[in-house]
Scaffold this motif. Structure first.
Motif, PDB file in Angstrom:
ATOM      1  N   LEU A 238       9.224   0.466  -3.124  1.00  0.00           N
ATOM      2  CA  LEU A 238       7.801   0.739  -2.954  1.00  0.00           C
ATOM      3  C   LEU A 238       7.565   2.081  -2.270  1.00  0.00           C
ATOM      4  O   LEU A 238       6.467   2.620  -2.307  1.00  0.00           O
ATOM      5  CB  LEU A 238       7.156  -0.394  -2.146  1.00  0.00           C
TER       6      LEU A 238
ATOM      7  N   ALA B  72      10.299  -0.523 -12.747  1.00  0.00           N
ATOM      8  CA  ALA B  72       9.897  -0.971 -11.410  1.00  0.00           C
ATOM      9  C   ALA B  72       9.076  -2.266 -11.412  1.00  0.00           C
ATOM     10  O   ALA B  72       9.333  -3.145 -10.591  1.00  0.00           O
ATOM     11  CB  ALA B  72       9.152   0.154 -10.689  1.00  0.00           C
ATOM     12  N   PRO B  73       8.084  -2.438 -12.317  1.00  0.00           N
ATOM     13  CA  PRO B  73       7.323  -3.699 -12.273  1.00  0.00           C
ATOM     14  C   PRO B  73       8.208  -4.930 -12.487  1.00  0.00           C
ATOM     15  O   PRO B  73       8.053  -5.940 -11.799  1.00  0.00           O
ATOM     16  CB  PRO B  73       6.314  -3.541 -13.409  1.00  0.00           C
TER      17      PRO B  73
ATOM     18  N   ARG C 273      10.255  -5.674  -9.369  1.00  0.00           N
ATOM     19  CA  ARG C 273       9.494  -6.315  -8.288  1.00  0.00           C
ATOM     20  C   ARG C 273       9.129  -7.763  -8.613  1.00  0.00           C
ATOM     21  O   ARG C 273       8.778  -8.519  -7.720  1.00  0.00           O
ATOM     22  CB  ARG C 273       8.231  -5.506  -7.991  1.00  0.00           C
ATOM     23  N   ARG C 274       9.170  -8.130  -9.898  1.00  0.00           N
ATOM     24  CA  ARG C 274       8.985  -9.550 -10.217  1.00  0.00           C
ATOM     25  C   ARG C 274      10.255 -10.326  -9.907  1.00  0.00           C
ATOM     26  O   ARG C 274      10.200 -11.477  -9.488  1.00  0.00           O
ATOM     27  CB  ARG C 274       8.596  -9.727 -11.688  1.00  0.00           C
TER      28      ARG C 274
ATOM     29  N   GLY D 209      -2.684  -8.883   0.136  1.00  0.00           N
ATOM     30  CA  GLY D 209      -3.761  -8.007  -0.342  1.00  0.00           C
ATOM     31  C   GLY D 209      -4.610  -8.713  -1.386  1.00  0.00           C
ATOM     32  O   GLY D 209      -4.117  -9.549  -2.146  1.00  0.00           O
ATOM     33  N   TRP D 210      -5.899  -8.376  -1.427  1.00  0.00           N
ATOM     34  CA  TRP D 210      -6.833  -8.999  -2.372  1.00  0.00           C
ATOM     35  C   TRP D 210      -7.625  -7.897  -3.032  1.00  0.00           C
ATOM     36  O   TRP D 210      -8.131  -7.011  -2.362  1.00  0.00           O
ATOM     37  CB  TRP D 210      -7.744  -9.983  -1.627  1.00  0.00           C
ATOM     38  N   TRP D 211      -7.775  -7.951  -4.361  1.00  0.00           N
ATOM     39  CA  TRP D 211      -8.404  -6.822  -5.045  1.00  0.00           C
ATOM     40  C   TRP D 211      -9.646  -7.197  -5.849  1.00  0.00           C
ATOM     41  O   TRP D 211     -10.278  -6.316  -6.413  1.00  0.00           O
ATOM     42  CB  TRP D 211      -7.385  -6.090  -5.908  1.00  0.00           C
TER      43      TRP D 211
ATOM     44  N   ASN E  12       5.913 -15.960  -9.803  1.00  0.00           N
ATOM     45  CA  ASN E  12       6.694 -15.043 -10.648  1.00  0.00           C
ATOM     46  C   ASN E  12       8.143 -15.511 -10.785  1.00  0.00           C
ATOM     47  O   ASN E  12       8.927 -14.863 -11.472  1.00  0.00           O
ATOM     48  CB  ASN E  12       6.699 -13.641 -10.029  1.00  0.00           C
TER      49      ASN E  12
ATOM     50  N   LYS F 217      -5.100   0.414   0.163  1.00  0.00           N
ATOM     51  CA  LYS F 217      -3.645   0.499   0.003  1.00  0.00           C
ATOM     52  C   LYS F 217      -3.016  -0.896  -0.119  1.00  0.00           C
ATOM     53  O   LYS F 217      -2.212  -1.147  -1.017  1.00  0.00           O
ATOM     54  CB  LYS F 217      -3.069   1.231   1.222  1.00  0.00           C
ATOM     55  N   ILE F 218      -3.402  -1.808   0.772  1.00  0.00           N
ATOM     56  CA  ILE F 218      -2.796  -3.144   0.768  1.00  0.00           C
ATOM     57  C   ILE F 218      -3.083  -3.869  -0.540  1.00  0.00           C
ATOM     58  O   ILE F 218      -2.198  -4.505  -1.126  1.00  0.00           O
ATOM     59  CB  ILE F 218      -3.283  -3.948   1.997  1.00  0.00           C
ATOM     60  N   ALA F 219      -4.322  -3.748  -1.039  1.00  0.00           N
ATOM     61  CA  ALA F 219      -4.691  -4.431  -2.286  1.00  0.00           C
ATOM     62  C   ALA F 219      -3.942  -3.846  -3.480  1.00  0.00           C
ATOM     63  O   ALA F 219      -3.511  -4.570  -4.376  1.00  0.00           O
ATOM     64  CB  ALA F 219      -6.201  -4.319  -2.500  1.00  0.00           C
TER      65      ALA F 219
ATOM     66  N   GLU G 285      -1.000  -2.214  -3.388  1.00  0.00           N
ATOM     67  CA  GLU G 285       0.420  -2.547  -3.286  1.00  0.00           C
ATOM     68  C   GLU G 285       0.671  -4.030  -3.544  1.00  0.00           C
ATOM     69  O   GLU G 285       1.716  -4.395  -4.078  1.00  0.00           O
ATOM     70  CB  GLU G 285       0.971  -2.098  -1.933  1.00  0.00           C
ATOM     71  N   ALA G 286      -0.310  -4.884  -3.198  1.00  0.00           N
ATOM     72  CA  ALA G 286      -0.146  -6.312  -3.494  1.00  0.00           C
ATOM     73  C   ALA G 286       0.044  -6.504  -4.996  1.00  0.00           C
ATOM     74  O   ALA G 286       0.880  -7.292  -5.447  1.00  0.00           O
ATOM     75  CB  ALA G 286      -1.352  -7.096  -3.001  1.00  0.00           C
ATOM     76  N   GLN G 287      -0.733  -5.764  -5.795  1.00  0.00           N
ATOM     77  CA  GLN G 287      -0.599  -5.893  -7.253  1.00  0.00           C
ATOM     78  C   GLN G 287       0.717  -5.311  -7.744  1.00  0.00           C
ATOM     79  O   GLN G 287       1.376  -5.889  -8.604  1.00  0.00           O
ATOM     80  CB  GLN G 287      -1.766  -5.190  -7.949  1.00  0.00           C
TER      81      GLN G 287
ATOM     82  N   LEU H 130       3.423  -5.187  -6.135  1.00  0.00           N
ATOM     83  CA  LEU H 130       4.490  -6.092  -5.718  1.00  0.00           C
ATOM     84  C   LEU H 130       4.567  -7.324  -6.609  1.00  0.00           C
ATOM     85  O   LEU H 130       5.607  -7.963  -6.704  1.00  0.00           O
ATOM     86  CB  LEU H 130       4.287  -6.519  -4.264  1.00  0.00           C
ATOM     87  N   LEU H 131       3.444  -7.669  -7.247  1.00  0.00           N
ATOM     88  CA  LEU H 131       3.477  -8.814  -8.152  1.00  0.00           C
ATOM     89  C   LEU H 131       3.901  -8.393  -9.557  1.00  0.00           C
ATOM     90  O   LEU H 131       3.926  -9.209 -10.473  1.00  0.00           O
ATOM     91  CB  LEU H 131       2.109  -9.487  -8.190  1.00  0.00           C
ATOM     92  N   GLY H 132       4.209  -7.107  -9.732  1.00  0.00           N
ATOM     93  CA  GLY H 132       4.727  -6.665 -11.023  1.00  0.00           C
ATOM     94  C   GLY H 132       3.714  -5.958 -11.904  1.00  0.00           C
ATOM     95  O   GLY H 132       3.939  -5.811 -13.105  1.00  0.00           O
ATOM     96  N   ALA H 133       2.583  -5.519 -11.322  1.00  0.00           N
ATOM     97  CA  ALA H 133       1.629  -4.752 -12.124  1.00  0.00           C
ATOM     98  C   ALA H 133       2.123  -3.312 -12.229  1.00  0.00           C
ATOM     99  O   ALA H 133       2.789  -2.822 -11.311  1.00  0.00           O
ATOM    100  CB  ALA H 133       0.259  -4.784 -11.456  1.00  0.00           C
TER     101      ALA H 133
ATOM    102  N   PHE I 152     -10.096   0.384  -8.744  1.00  0.00           N
ATOM    103  CA  PHE I 152     -10.489   1.523  -7.918  1.00  0.00           C
ATOM    104  C   PHE I 152     -10.704   2.769  -8.781  1.00  0.00           C
ATOM    105  O   PHE I 152     -11.516   3.621  -8.456  1.00  0.00           O
ATOM    106  CB  PHE I 152      -9.453   1.716  -6.816  1.00  0.00           C
TER     107      PHE I 152
ATOM    108  N   ARG J  93       8.034   5.353 -10.728  1.00  0.00           N
ATOM    109  CA  ARG J  93       8.572   4.061 -10.286  1.00  0.00           C
ATOM    110  C   ARG J  93       7.418   3.152  -9.839  1.00  0.00           C
ATOM    111  O   ARG J  93       7.632   2.182  -9.113  1.00  0.00           O
ATOM    112  CB  ARG J  93       9.585   4.244  -9.151  1.00  0.00           C
ATOM    113  N   HIS J  94       6.212   3.483 -10.257  1.00  0.00           N
ATOM    114  CA  HIS J  94       5.022   2.668  -9.970  1.00  0.00           C
ATOM    115  C   HIS J  94       4.849   2.397  -8.480  1.00  0.00           C
ATOM    116  O   HIS J  94       4.692   1.269  -8.046  1.00  0.00           O
ATOM    117  CB  HIS J  94       5.066   1.356 -10.772  1.00  0.00           C
ATOM    118  N   ARG J  95       4.895   3.479  -7.709  1.00  0.00           N
ATOM    119  CA  ARG J  95       4.630   3.392  -6.271  1.00  0.00           C
ATOM    120  C   ARG J  95       3.292   4.059  -6.008  1.00  0.00           C
ATOM    121  O   ARG J  95       2.912   4.977  -6.714  1.00  0.00           O
ATOM    122  CB  ARG J  95       5.674   4.171  -5.470  1.00  0.00           C
TER     123      ARG J  95
END
Lengths: 221, 264
Positions: A65, A84-85, A88-89, A99-101, A152, B160-162, B164-166, B168-171, B180, B255-257
């Protein structure tokens, strides 16, 4: 870079030992590292250290990350060979703060229906999926974050104080869920300040001090 | 058609008294605006007088090179404006370059199309048409791009947190930034959407008013105004889209960062 890679491969193909589930070599970022560690299937490694020691930095570096140096591989497959996606899965990192979006809880799950058994196991109200995020308590956020991450089906879980906002009942719910996953062969690195929690579920305890990993003294939990 | 009333210096001086009156009012009410108001008024007067002279010269020589150079200068200043309006700008050359290049591309393409397809002056690069057209399009693209980029960098920093949360779930990075990105695009598009909705009822556009005062038939002035609004809308949309997507690309990597380290 290429020489150790060749040696690793020959080791694996000779059948001497299967590659570890997670192999971290020479990982560094800023003041962190170089850090090396291995994690076997079904193994839980507890990581502790003073705040600011770089525990979160280490976990973020493993899931790529932040830009970092070093080699990380999962069951013999190098990180850079995986998009990378997808990485991370398979190697999931759960930060201390979820985090919530979007406004609704449900929209943070790809398949909300599949979440029901997990919500149950974590002691969450099944209706919580229909709630707005703003209604959630800190503890509910933390458990929903874990549920979302577990859906996941990661092979390795990197958890950053996953029970910091939970009472003892919910903490033991989380712990038994993690133990169940360990039995099914995933590996866990658990950042925790709770020595008793480490004792309950971890097979090994390591400490991060000055950006380096040191094996913790077993006589001092 | 060409019966317009020429203005003397005395007419202007009389109108300027209004501004001085405002300044006096500000002094009396202790608003502390008098200095700013007078300096801005003086700056405007000098700038416009100089521009009048430059345009007079450019219109007389009709050189494609000088016209192009003038347009490049305008875009360079607009690029600086975009940069100055960012609270957390991108680091390095990107800070100036992203606004300048996307504005130049969008405004340049739309102006070129309008000159060669709709207005067709002879020669097509006649500065009498090219420069005011480019200026109006550029000014609006500038506002949109500045707003869009500012919203993007502010939102991404805050969320940032929102994001990175996505991740981290593989988005992937585009998916994680989508809510955004949309917000940034909306804020970039808003001024031109508002301007189109209000035009003609709340306000008569400046250019149309100018043409009518200069003796042009109102229906013909309306046609010009519509053409300009469509051109402005097209260029602003294109420019905002390019700038915001460019910003998203720069604020993430392959690397999707999320790369907030690339912000000031």
């Amino acid at each position: 870079m290429t020489i150790p890679a060749a040696r690793d491969t020959s080791e694996y193909t000779n059948g001497a030992a299967p590659p570890p589930l997670l192999l971290v070599e020479g990982l560094g970022h800023g003041h962190l590292g170089p850090v090396g560690l291995t994690l076997a299937q079904g193994e839980c490694l507890a990581l502790h250290g003073p705040s600011g020691a770089g525990k979160s930095v280490l976990l973020r570096a493993i899931v790529d990350l932040d830009p970092n140096q070093g080699r990380v591989s999962l069951a013999g497959t190098h990180r850079d060979a995986t998009p990378a996606p997808e990485w991370r899965r398979r190697v999931a990192y759960l930060p201390a703060e979820a985090g919530w979006w979007t406004p609704l809880v449900r929209d943070h799950f790809t398949d909300p229906a599949a979440a029901t058994p997990l919500l149950d196991a974590l002691g969450l109200n099944p209706d919580s999926l229909a709630w707005p995020v703003a209604r959630l308590s800190t503890g509910e956020r933390q458990r929903l974050g874990l549920a979302r991450c577990l859906l996941n089906n990661p092979e390795v879980l990197l958890l950053d104080e996953p029970t910091s906002a939970l009472d003892s009942d919910n903490t033991s719910r989380v712990e038994s869920l993690l133990q169940d996953r360990l039995v099914h062969g995933i590996g866990i690195i658990l950042v925790t300040h709770d020595a008793l929690q480490a004792k309950r579920i971890a097979n090994r305890v390591v400490e991060l001090r000055g950006g380096r990993l040191v094996t913790a003294d077993p006589s001092q939990p | 058609m060409n019966g317009y009333v020429a203005l003397s210096n005395w007419d202007l001086a009389a109108a300027a008294v209004l501004l001085i009156l405002n300044a006096a009012l500000s002094l009396w009410l202790q608003l502390g605006l008098a200095r700013q108001l007078l300096i801005a008024g003086l700056r405007m007067t000098i700038q416009l007088l100089l521009v009048g002279l430059v345009l007079k010269f450019l219109f007389a020589v009709v050189s494609p090179w000088l016209t192009g150079a003038a347009m490049l200068f305008m875009a360079a200043v607009a690029g600086y404006e975009v940069m100055a309006r960012q609270t957390h700008g991108l680091r390095g050359l990107w800070r100036y370059g992203l606004g300048f290049s996307t504005m130049m591309a969008a405004a340049g393409m739309v102006t070129l199309a309008a000159l060669t397809v709709q207005i067709q002056p002879d020669p097509w690069y006649d500065p009498r048409y090219a420069i005011p057209l480019f200026g109006m399009i550029l000014g609006n693209a500038m506002t949109g791009i500045a707003l869009g980029l500012n919203t993007l960098t502010e939102t991404v920093t805050r969320e940032k947190i929102a994001i990175e949360a996505q991740l981290l779930l593989g988005a992937d990075r585009w998916h994680a930034m989508r809510p955004f990105t949309r917000k940034a695009l909306t804020s970039g598009f808003m001024p031109i959407i508002n301007a189109m909705a209000a035009t003609g009822i709340v306000s008569l556009p400046g250019m149309m008013t100018g043409q009518i005062l200069a003796g042009v038939e109102p229906t013909q002035a309306v046609r010009y105004q519509l053409l300009i609004m469509f051109l402005i809308g097209g260029a602003t949309g294109l420019g905002v889209l390019l700038a915001v997507l460019g910003g998203v690309w720069r604020l993430s990597d392959d690397r999707h960062r999320l790369r907030l380290d690339r912000l000031l």
